[in-house]
Design a protein around this motif. Structure first.
Motif, PDB file in Angstrom:
ATOM      1  N   GLU A  41       0.824  -1.208   0.000  1.00  0.00           N
ATOM      2  CA  GLU A  41       0.000   0.000   0.000  1.00  0.00           C
ATOM      3  C   GLU A  41       0.857   1.256   0.000  1.00  0.00           C
ATOM      4  O   GLU A  41       0.518   2.265   0.620  1.00  0.00           O
ATOM      5  CB  GLU A  41      -0.959  -0.028   1.187  1.00  0.00           C
ATOM      6  CG  GLU A  41      -1.973  -1.152   1.062  1.00  0.00           C
ATOM      7  CD  GLU A  41      -3.045  -1.104   2.130  1.00  0.00           C
ATOM      8  OE1 GLU A  41      -2.759  -0.666   3.256  1.00  0.00           O
ATOM      9  OE2 GLU A  41      -4.171  -1.520   1.828  1.00  0.00           O
ATOM     10  N   VAL A  42       1.977   1.202  -0.726  1.00  0.00           N
ATOM     11  CA  VAL A  42       2.885   2.340  -0.845  1.00  0.00           C
ATOM     12  C   VAL A  42       3.158   2.602  -2.323  1.00  0.00           C
ATOM     13  O   VAL A  42       3.430   1.681  -3.083  1.00  0.00           O
ATOM     14  CB  VAL A  42       4.228   2.069  -0.118  1.00  0.00           C
ATOM     15  CG1 VAL A  42       5.199   3.224  -0.306  1.00  0.00           C
ATOM     16  CG2 VAL A  42       4.001   1.783   1.358  1.00  0.00           C
ATOM     17  N   VAL A  43       3.072   3.868  -2.718  1.00  0.00           N
ATOM     18  CA  VAL A  43       3.411   4.286  -4.076  1.00  0.00           C
ATOM     19  C   VAL A  43       4.373   5.461  -3.949  1.00  0.00           C
ATOM     20  O   VAL A  43       4.151   6.368  -3.147  1.00  0.00           O
ATOM     21  CB  VAL A  43       2.157   4.704  -4.884  1.00  0.00           C
ATOM     22  CG1 VAL A  43       2.528   5.071  -6.312  1.00  0.00           C
ATOM     23  CG2 VAL A  43       1.097   3.612  -4.854  1.00  0.00           C
ATOM     24  N   GLY A  44       5.459   5.443  -4.743  1.00  0.00           N
ATOM     25  CA  GLY A  44       6.452   6.506  -4.638  1.00  0.00           C
ATOM     26  C   GLY A  44       6.886   7.026  -5.998  1.00  0.00           C
ATOM     27  O   GLY A  44       7.042   6.260  -6.947  1.00  0.00           O
ATOM     28  N   TRP A  45       7.051   8.343  -6.072  1.00  0.00           N
ATOM     29  CA  TRP A  45       7.520   9.026  -7.278  1.00  0.00           C
ATOM     30  C   TRP A  45       8.857   9.685  -6.979  1.00  0.00           C
ATOM     31  O   TRP A  45       9.146  10.055  -5.851  1.00  0.00           O
ATOM     32  CB  TRP A  45       6.520  10.106  -7.707  1.00  0.00           C
ATOM     33  CG  TRP A  45       5.203   9.572  -8.155  1.00  0.00           C
ATOM     34  CD1 TRP A  45       4.797   9.343  -9.433  1.00  0.00           C
ATOM     35  CD2 TRP A  45       4.094   9.210  -7.323  1.00  0.00           C
ATOM     36  NE1 TRP A  45       3.513   8.867  -9.453  1.00  0.00           N
ATOM     37  CE2 TRP A  45       3.059   8.768  -8.166  1.00  0.00           C
ATOM     38  CE3 TRP A  45       3.876   9.199  -5.947  1.00  0.00           C
ATOM     39  CZ2 TRP A  45       1.824   8.337  -7.690  1.00  0.00           C
ATOM     40  CZ3 TRP A  45       2.645   8.774  -5.471  1.00  0.00           C
ATOM     41  CH2 TRP A  45       1.637   8.344  -6.335  1.00  0.00           C
ATOM     42  N   ASN A  46       9.654   9.865  -8.029  1.00  0.00           N
ATOM     43  CA  ASN A  46      10.996  10.406  -7.864  1.00  0.00           C
ATOM     44  C   ASN A  46      11.292  11.365  -9.017  1.00  0.00           C
ATOM     45  O   ASN A  46      10.927  11.092 -10.156  1.00  0.00           O
ATOM     46  CB  ASN A  46      12.009   9.254  -7.878  1.00  0.00           C
ATOM     47  CG  ASN A  46      13.355   9.625  -7.343  1.00  0.00           C
ATOM     48  OD1 ASN A  46      13.700  10.790  -7.221  1.00  0.00           O
ATOM     49  ND2 ASN A  46      14.157   8.618  -7.037  1.00  0.00           N
ATOM     50  N   ASN A  47      11.938  12.484  -8.700  1.00  0.00           N
ATOM     51  CA  ASN A  47      12.446  13.372  -9.759  1.00  0.00           C
ATOM     52  C   ASN A  47      13.966  13.487  -9.659  1.00  0.00           C
ATOM     53  O   ASN A  47      14.559  14.358 -10.252  1.00  0.00           O
ATOM     54  CB  ASN A  47      11.777  14.748  -9.716  1.00  0.00           C
ATOM     55  CG  ASN A  47      12.245  15.604  -8.564  1.00  0.00           C
ATOM     56  OD1 ASN A  47      12.942  15.149  -7.652  1.00  0.00           O
ATOM     57  ND2 ASN A  47      11.872  16.863  -8.578  1.00  0.00           N
ATOM     58  N   TRP A  48      14.577  12.640  -8.872  1.00  0.00           N
ATOM     59  CA  TRP A  48      16.015  12.546  -8.655  1.00  0.00           C
ATOM     60  C   TRP A  48      16.562  13.744  -7.886  1.00  0.00           C
ATOM     61  O   TRP A  48      17.754  13.932  -7.791  1.00  0.00           O
ATOM     62  CB  TRP A  48      16.755  12.236  -9.962  1.00  0.00           C
ATOM     63  CG  TRP A  48      16.415  10.814 -10.304  1.00  0.00           C
ATOM     64  CD1 TRP A  48      17.169   9.713  -9.981  1.00  0.00           C
ATOM     65  CD2 TRP A  48      15.232  10.304 -10.912  1.00  0.00           C
ATOM     66  NE1 TRP A  48      16.520   8.558 -10.361  1.00  0.00           N
ATOM     67  CE2 TRP A  48      15.325   8.886 -10.945  1.00  0.00           C
ATOM     68  CE3 TRP A  48      14.085  10.886 -11.434  1.00  0.00           C
ATOM     69  CZ2 TRP A  48      14.334   8.080 -11.468  1.00  0.00           C
ATOM     70  CZ3 TRP A  48      13.096  10.072 -11.962  1.00  0.00           C
ATOM     71  CH2 TRP A  48      13.231   8.693 -11.980  1.00  0.00           C
ATOM     72  N   THR A  50      14.117  14.742  -5.089  1.00  0.00           N
ATOM     73  CA  THR A  50      13.340  14.357  -3.913  1.00  0.00           C
ATOM     74  C   THR A  50      12.339  13.283  -4.322  1.00  0.00           C
ATOM     75  O   THR A  50      12.073  13.089  -5.509  1.00  0.00           O
ATOM     76  CB  THR A  50      12.631  15.575  -3.285  1.00  0.00           C
ATOM     77  OG1 THR A  50      12.108  15.215  -2.012  1.00  0.00           O
ATOM     78  CG2 THR A  50      11.523  16.093  -4.174  1.00  0.00           C
ATOM     79  N   MET A  51      11.810  12.608  -3.323  1.00  0.00           N
ATOM     80  CA  MET A  51      10.812  11.582  -3.581  1.00  0.00           C
ATOM     81  C   MET A  51       9.533  11.943  -2.833  1.00  0.00           C
ATOM     82  O   MET A  51       9.580  12.584  -1.774  1.00  0.00           O
ATOM     83  CB  MET A  51      11.320  10.219  -3.128  1.00  0.00           C
ATOM     84  CG  MET A  51      12.496   9.725  -3.966  1.00  0.00           C
ATOM     85  SD  MET A  51      13.234   8.214  -3.312  1.00  0.00           S
ATOM     86  CE  MET A  51      14.259   8.896  -2.003  1.00  0.00           C
TER      87      MET A  51
END
Length: 149
Positions: A41-48, A50-51
């Motif tokens: 139940e975890v979703v993560g995005w990254n822009n290199w 910060t996340m």
């Protein structure tokens, strides 16, 4: 002594993971993030730089929806590279029917060239996208000082 070099990630709890995942996929995708993780139940995005992570609230947490003004999270500000990017994001938010708290405006009391839009996610969490000229000048001075040493 230690020196913090940045904020690695922010993780928030949401009431409806699927709904919030759709919202943040669109929002963060527009801002250059890529969805990098999805487990349980975890979703993560990254822009290199910060996340940004979301996770489903547990049953006890579902009994206590977010209350702005209470203890805890107030808002999260995404720093953008230019005032025009704040305006572009605002136009995008309008096409997505996102609740706007405050449309793009200058906030001179925050410092030179502070310009921001405030909006809400599906759980009513307040988000901000901003550009800050004074901060850019501070970074340039710091870089110059470090290069001169």
């Amino acid at each position: 002594m230690v020196r913090v070099v940045g904020i690695d990630h922010l993780a928030i709890r949401v009431s409806d993971l699927a709904r919030s995942k759709r919202f943040y996929d669109h929002l963060l995708g527009f801002m250059g993030f890529e969805r990098e993780w999805e487990f349980g139940e975890v979703v993560g995005w990254n822009n290199w730089e910060t996340m940004f992570w979301i996770t489903q609230a547990d049953p006890e947490g579902m009994k206590h929806p977010h209350h702005e003004g209470g203890i805890g999270y107030h808002h999260y500000a995404f720093e953008l590279g230019a005032r025009e990017e704040v305006d572009a994001l605002y136009r995008y938010l309008l096409t997505q029917n996102v609740e706007i708290v405050d449309p793009p405006a200058a906030y001179p009391s925050y410092g030179e060239g502070y310009y921001a839009v405030f909006f809400r996610d599906p759980d009513g969490l307040k988000l901000e996208a901003m550009h800050f000229v004074e901060k850019e000048k501070r970074r340039a001075r710091l870089k110059k000082d470090r290069e001169g040493q």
